[in-house]
Design a protein around this motif. Structure first.
Motif, PDB file in Angstrom:
ATOM      1  N   GLN A   1      11.334   4.292 -44.829  1.00  0.00           N
ATOM      2  CA  GLN A   1      11.849   4.678 -43.559  1.00  0.00           C
ATOM      3  C   GLN A   1      11.441   4.308 -42.375  1.00  0.00           C
ATOM      4  OE1 GLN A   1      10.954   8.639 -45.105  1.00  0.00           O
ATOM      5  NE2 GLN A   1      12.980   9.131 -45.422  1.00  0.00           N
TER       6      GLN A   1
ATOM      7  N   PRO B   1      18.418  10.130 -55.739  1.00  0.00           N
ATOM      8  CA  PRO B   1      17.202   9.677 -55.560  1.00  0.00           C
ATOM      9  C   PRO B   1      16.526   9.405 -57.117  1.00  0.00           C
ATOM     10  CG  PRO B   1      17.575  11.678 -54.295  1.00  0.00           C
ATOM     11  CD  PRO B   1      18.600  11.459 -55.002  1.00  0.00           C
TER      12      PRO B   1
ATOM     13  N   THR C   1      17.410  -0.745 -50.529  1.00  0.00           N
ATOM     14  CA  THR C   1      16.836   0.625 -51.571  1.00  0.00           C
ATOM     15  C   THR C   1      15.859   1.131 -50.452  1.00  0.00           C
ATOM     16  OG1 THR C   1      16.787  -0.983 -53.184  1.00  0.00           O
ATOM     17  CG2 THR C   1      14.954   0.891 -53.233  1.00  0.00           C
ATOM     18  N   GLU C   2      16.290   2.595 -50.078  1.00  0.00           N
ATOM     19  CA  GLU C   2      15.404   3.272 -49.242  1.00  0.00           C
ATOM     20  C   GLU C   2      14.376   3.990 -49.838  1.00  0.00           C
ATOM     21  OE1 GLU C   2      19.224   3.971 -45.972  1.00  0.00           O
ATOM     22  OE2 GLU C   2      18.930   5.503 -47.480  1.00  0.00           O
TER      23      GLU C   2
ATOM     24  N   GLU D   1      11.286   6.495 -49.749  1.00  0.00           N
ATOM     25  CA  GLU D   1      10.878   7.707 -48.736  1.00  0.00           C
ATOM     26  C   GLU D   1       9.737   8.032 -48.753  1.00  0.00           C
ATOM     27  OE1 GLU D   1      13.259  11.101 -50.502  1.00  0.00           O
ATOM     28  OE2 GLU D   1      15.248   9.834 -50.869  1.00  0.00           O
TER      29      GLU D   1
ATOM     30  N   ARG E   1       9.700   7.988 -54.333  1.00  0.00           N
ATOM     31  CA  ARG E   1      10.877   8.523 -54.412  1.00  0.00           C
ATOM     32  C   ARG E   1      11.780   7.613 -53.518  1.00  0.00           C
ATOM     33  NH1 ARG E   1      13.640  13.765 -54.892  1.00  0.00           N
ATOM     34  NH2 ARG E   1      15.176  13.495 -53.015  1.00  0.00           N
ATOM     35  N   TYR E   2      12.851   7.060 -53.869  1.00  0.00           N
ATOM     36  CA  TYR E   2      13.921   6.100 -53.361  1.00  0.00           C
ATOM     37  C   TYR E   2      15.201   6.460 -53.736  1.00  0.00           C
ATOM     38  CZ  TYR E   2      13.494   3.177 -57.450  1.00  0.00           C
ATOM     39  OH  TYR E   2      13.397   2.583 -58.678  1.00  0.00           O
ATOM     40  N   SER E   3      16.203   5.740 -52.980  1.00  0.00           N
ATOM     41  CA  SER E   3      17.644   5.719 -53.657  1.00  0.00           C
ATOM     42  C   SER E   3      18.299   4.410 -52.892  1.00  0.00           C
ATOM     43  CB  SER E   3      18.260   7.022 -52.762  1.00  0.00           C
ATOM     44  OG  SER E   3      18.265   6.890 -51.411  1.00  0.00           O
TER      45      SER E   3
ATOM     46  N   VAL F   1      12.674   8.546 -58.896  1.00  0.00           N
ATOM     47  CA  VAL F   1      11.329   8.529 -58.805  1.00  0.00           C
ATOM     48  C   VAL F   1      10.642   7.430 -59.867  1.00  0.00           C
ATOM     49  CG1 VAL F   1       9.228   9.950 -58.884  1.00  0.00           C
ATOM     50  CG2 VAL F   1      11.325  10.835 -57.848  1.00  0.00           C
TER      51      VAL F   1
ATOM     52  N   THR G   1      21.422   2.618 -51.199  1.00  0.00           N
ATOM     53  CA  THR G   1      22.473   2.927 -50.198  1.00  0.00           C
ATOM     54  C   THR G   1      22.993   1.613 -49.743  1.00  0.00           C
ATOM     55  OG1 THR G   1      21.396   4.948 -49.235  1.00  0.00           O
ATOM     56  CG2 THR G   1      22.949   4.148 -47.817  1.00  0.00           C
TER      57      THR G   1
ATOM     58  N   SER H   1      25.813   5.714 -51.822  1.00  0.00           N
ATOM     59  CA  SER H   1      24.560   6.236 -51.737  1.00  0.00           C
ATOM     60  C   SER H   1      24.092   6.812 -53.188  1.00  0.00           C
ATOM     61  CB  SER H   1      24.099   7.253 -50.508  1.00  0.00           C
ATOM     62  OG  SER H   1      22.723   7.566 -50.677  1.00  0.00           O
ATOM     63  N   SER H   2      23.160   6.252 -53.898  1.00  0.00           N
ATOM     64  CA  SER H   2      22.891   6.712 -55.172  1.00  0.00           C
ATOM     65  C   SER H   2      21.979   8.205 -55.240  1.00  0.00           C
ATOM     66  CB  SER H   2      21.820   5.649 -55.926  1.00  0.00           C
ATOM     67  OG  SER H   2      20.522   5.840 -55.474  1.00  0.00           O
TER      68      SER H   2
END
Ligand SMILES: NC(=O)c1ccc[n+]([C@@H]2O[C@H](COP(=O)([O-])OP(=O)(O)OC[C@H]3O[C@@H](n4cnc5c(N)ncnc54)[C@H](OP(=O)(O)O)[C@@H]3O)[C@@H](O)[C@H]2O)c1
Length: 213
Positions: A32, A178, A150-151, A153, A185-187, A180, A189, A175-176
């Motif tokens: 982030q 999330p 790939t965001e 978190e 943890r990521y998603s 782990v 977008t 957006s996918s």
């Protein structure tokens, strides 16, 4: 360069006018705080992200063509020897150093600037053989058509950063849910440039949702 136009200017000096430049998309994994790297490496191990990277960058609608990936010299050096050049892609490495010479490697091209790389890919033979162009890092991201990010978190210490995405120019497109992995943890977008939202939908295996109806 092949495909360039030579023009006579008033002072009599021949200048080279490039025909055009390729547009490109960006694929990057970032926290982030838009951190992307540490000590010349990826500061996380996310197998699903590597699969995502391959899914996005390898797929072509024309099976005869392949995609190009453009990267900085340090990103090239961060790829383990046994995995570079990245298979299935034309690997374009940016460097200003004359001493960096890997041009003999198959599927590798060295360019002195991003502009030159985009002009080269717009000219023959690459305009015919290369379908899409992806910039994959490191810290340099310019005016692209789409960003696949790939965001991440989870806070992770890094020493390499990318510029902030200008959200007045980009629209979130996908957006996918999330994931782990390894306690991270990521998603996934995808943002597309507002004036250009006609990029092909991506096929996702992990519970995709599209932001644009
Ligand atoms: N999270 C992700 O998705 C991701 C993706 C890629 C990389 N990374 C990480 O990012 C770090 C590497 O990134 P970095 O920013 O330090 O280095 P980098 O951008 O990969 O490489 C920097 C070098 O590339 C050359 N270069 C870059 N832009 C250029 C341009 N416009 N024109 C000509 N040459 C150019 C220069 O090489 P010379 O010095 O040879 O002139 C420059 O020193 C590593 O930690 C890597 O693991 C993360």
């Amino acid at each position: 360069m092949a495909g360039d136009t030579l023009v006579n200017v008033p002072n009599g000096i021949l200048n080279t006018i490039p025909d055009s430049q390729r547009t490109y998309q960006v694929v990057v994994a970032a926290t982030q705080n838009i951190d992307i790297g540490k000590d010349g490496k990826l500061p996380w191990k996310l197998p699903s992200d590597l699969k995502f990277f391959k899914d996005v960058t390898l797929i072509t609608s024309d099976l005869v063509k392949k995609n190009a990936v453009i990267m900085g010299r340090k990103t090239w050096e961060s790829i383990p020897l046994e995995h570079r050049p990245l298979p299935g892609h034309l690997n374009v490495v940016l460097t200003c150093s004359g001493s960096f010479d890997i041009a003999t490697a198959e599927n590798v091209v060295i360019c002195r600037s991003m502009g030159f790389a985009l002009e080269l890919l717009a000219a023959s033979p690459y305009c015919l053989s290369i379908e899409k162009v992806f910039v994959i890092g490191g810290g340099q991201i310019l005016s692209c058509d789409a960003i696949h990010i790939t965001e991440i978190e989870t806070n992770i210490e890094c020493d390499t950063f990318i510029p902030v995405v200008d959200m007045s120019v980009f629209l979130p497109w996908y957006s996918s849910f999330p994931l782990v992995e390894n306690n991270i943890r990521y998603s996934f977008t995808t943002y597309v440039r507002v004036k250009n939202i006609t990029i092909e939908p991506l096929s996702r295996a992990n519970g995709a949702k599209s932001i644009i109806a």
